[in-house]
Design an enzyme around this catalytic site. Sequence first.
Site, short mmCIF file in Angstrom:
data_model
loop_
_atom_site.label_atom_id
_atom_site.label_comp_id
_atom_site.label_asym_id
_atom_site.label_seq_id
_atom_site.Cartn_x
_atom_site.Cartn_y
_atom_site.Cartn_z
N ASN A 249 -2.63 -5.32 2.44
CA ASN A 249 -1.77 -3.82 1.27
C ASN A 249 -1.73 -4.61 0.16
O ASN A 249 -0.07 -4.16 -0.38
CB ASN A 249 -0.29 -3.50 2.59
CG ASN A 249 0.24 -2.29 1.65
OD1 ASN A 249 1.10 -2.20 1.29
ND2 ASN A 249 -0.56 -1.13 3.27
N GLY B 3 3.86 -3.47 3.58
CA GLY B 3 3.57 -4.18 1.78
C GLY B 3 3.60 -2.99 0.73
O GLY B 3 4.47 -2.14 0.24
N ARG C 79 2.03 -1.70 -0.94
CA ARG C 79 1.10 -0.06 -0.99
C ARG C 79 2.12 0.63 -0.19
O ARG C 79 2.30 2.54 -0.87
CB ARG C 79 -0.04 0.02 -0.78
CG ARG C 79 -0.73 1.51 -1.06
CD ARG C 79 -2.39 1.23 -0.58
NE ARG C 79 -2.93 2.61 -1.10
CZ ARG C 79 -2.71 3.48 -1.04
NH1 ARG C 79 -1.95 3.97 0.49
NH2 ARG C 79 -3.03 4.83 -1.19
N CYS C 80 2.89 0.23 0.39
CA CYS C 80 2.71 1.33 1.52
C CYS C 80 4.69 1.59 0.55
O CYS C 80 5.64 2.43 1.16
CB CYS C 80 3.32 0.29 3.20
SG CYS C 80 2.58 0.03 4.17
N MET C 81 4.96 0.39 0.16
CA MET C 81 6.55 1.25 -0.15
C MET C 81 6.58 2.07 -1.58
O MET C 81 7.82 1.75 -2.53
CB MET C 81 7.14 -0.35 -0.71
CG MET C 81 7.67 -1.31 0.68
SD MET C 81 8.77 -2.50 0.54
CE MET C 81 7.14 -3.59 -1.15
#
Length: 411
Positions: free
Chosen positions: A355, A398, A400-402
């Site tokens: 990620n 990770g 990218r998710c945040m």
Amino acid sequence: MNQALNITSEIGSLKRVLLRRPGKEVENLIPSTMEELLFDDIPYLPIIQEEHDAFATVLRDNGAEVVYLENLLTETLKEEKVKDQLISQLIKESGIHVDEAIQAVSEYFYSMTDREMVDKMMAGVRMDELSINSTSLSWLTDDESKSLFLMDPMPNLYYTRDIASVLGEGISINQMTYPARKRESLFMETIVKHHPNFKQSDIKVWRDRYSQTSIEGGDILVLNDEALAIGVSQRTSGRAIEEMARSLFSKNSTFKKVVAIEIPRVRAMMHLDTVFTMVDHDAFTIHPEIQDINKQMSIYVLEPSSVEGELNVSHHSDLGKVLKDTLKHGEINLIPCGDGDPIAAPREQWNDGSNTLAIKPGVVVTYNRNFVSNELLRENGIKVIEIPSSELSRGRGGPRCMSMPLLRDSL
């Protein structure tokens, strides 16, 4: 803020990004509600905030303007009618239906400053914060009055990627899959409709949060200005992808192709970006377990049909070839998470080794704990900027998710 939104790749230099700094909602997790609220553990708030601040600092130091969901929402509530609408809709979507409870929550929110109210909406409203006296049978006998929370917390909000997706100069405001997250995109809808920096920009909404099918931002990768990759996953359905494709193709977007990639429908691989992200013009990270021993996969390419409203759908099994054809590159480098090791790969994938967040071509932000994957990225010519992750990683997401990129340079 000049141009409000424009994303035509995963790797163009990041200029503006939306984050949510973890708040009290994280401390409102308890063991009995973790599964329902999609957590496997309870992060320690002071440290998760320190780690998130370090993430934001890395983004700023590399040229990105960081804007916060909580700040944008607060700025949006200057008009009383917008605040009225948000309170009413949030109460409705929180399942509060007894008149006395609706009145109590409404009065509670109106007693606060706008920022206090935003924080409380995100953190959740405990039952013991209010005094509600009702003779309604549903209040006296249903679970509503017996819960610790009248309005549940939203601990997943720091994963801003999922609630909306900027695609070109438009946006998809996403219908989330699980009840724990469905209310989150209401905040983004309010911002896009009413924040002065957005409502004046005539932003196209490719898909709204009232669609009947679910799609989440972690499943959507912008390969270039003409193609998306979207995961068919635990949280994004094939029907939703077809609806997205039809919308993009019919509303004069620049996108001409959608690559739908099937992945296992399991929590460890909940979104496409937990197993596959773009790190350079011709390079991707990939978790080996989404391919079988012969590297075969189920990939569907959706393109406009000559018949209005219809789609041409073709099946493929070679991801590298599909990406090569789509991106018009000579070769595609698929870099395996954990170097493909049977122990390191699943361990680091669980901790978001795949990620990555690209902040410019060949430069990515990753968690420091994924040392095998990070070293392999460096060996493949990728610059890796590591951030601390002992508490951030507990939520199973990770860098990218945040992050929800709002503006990137075009390639």
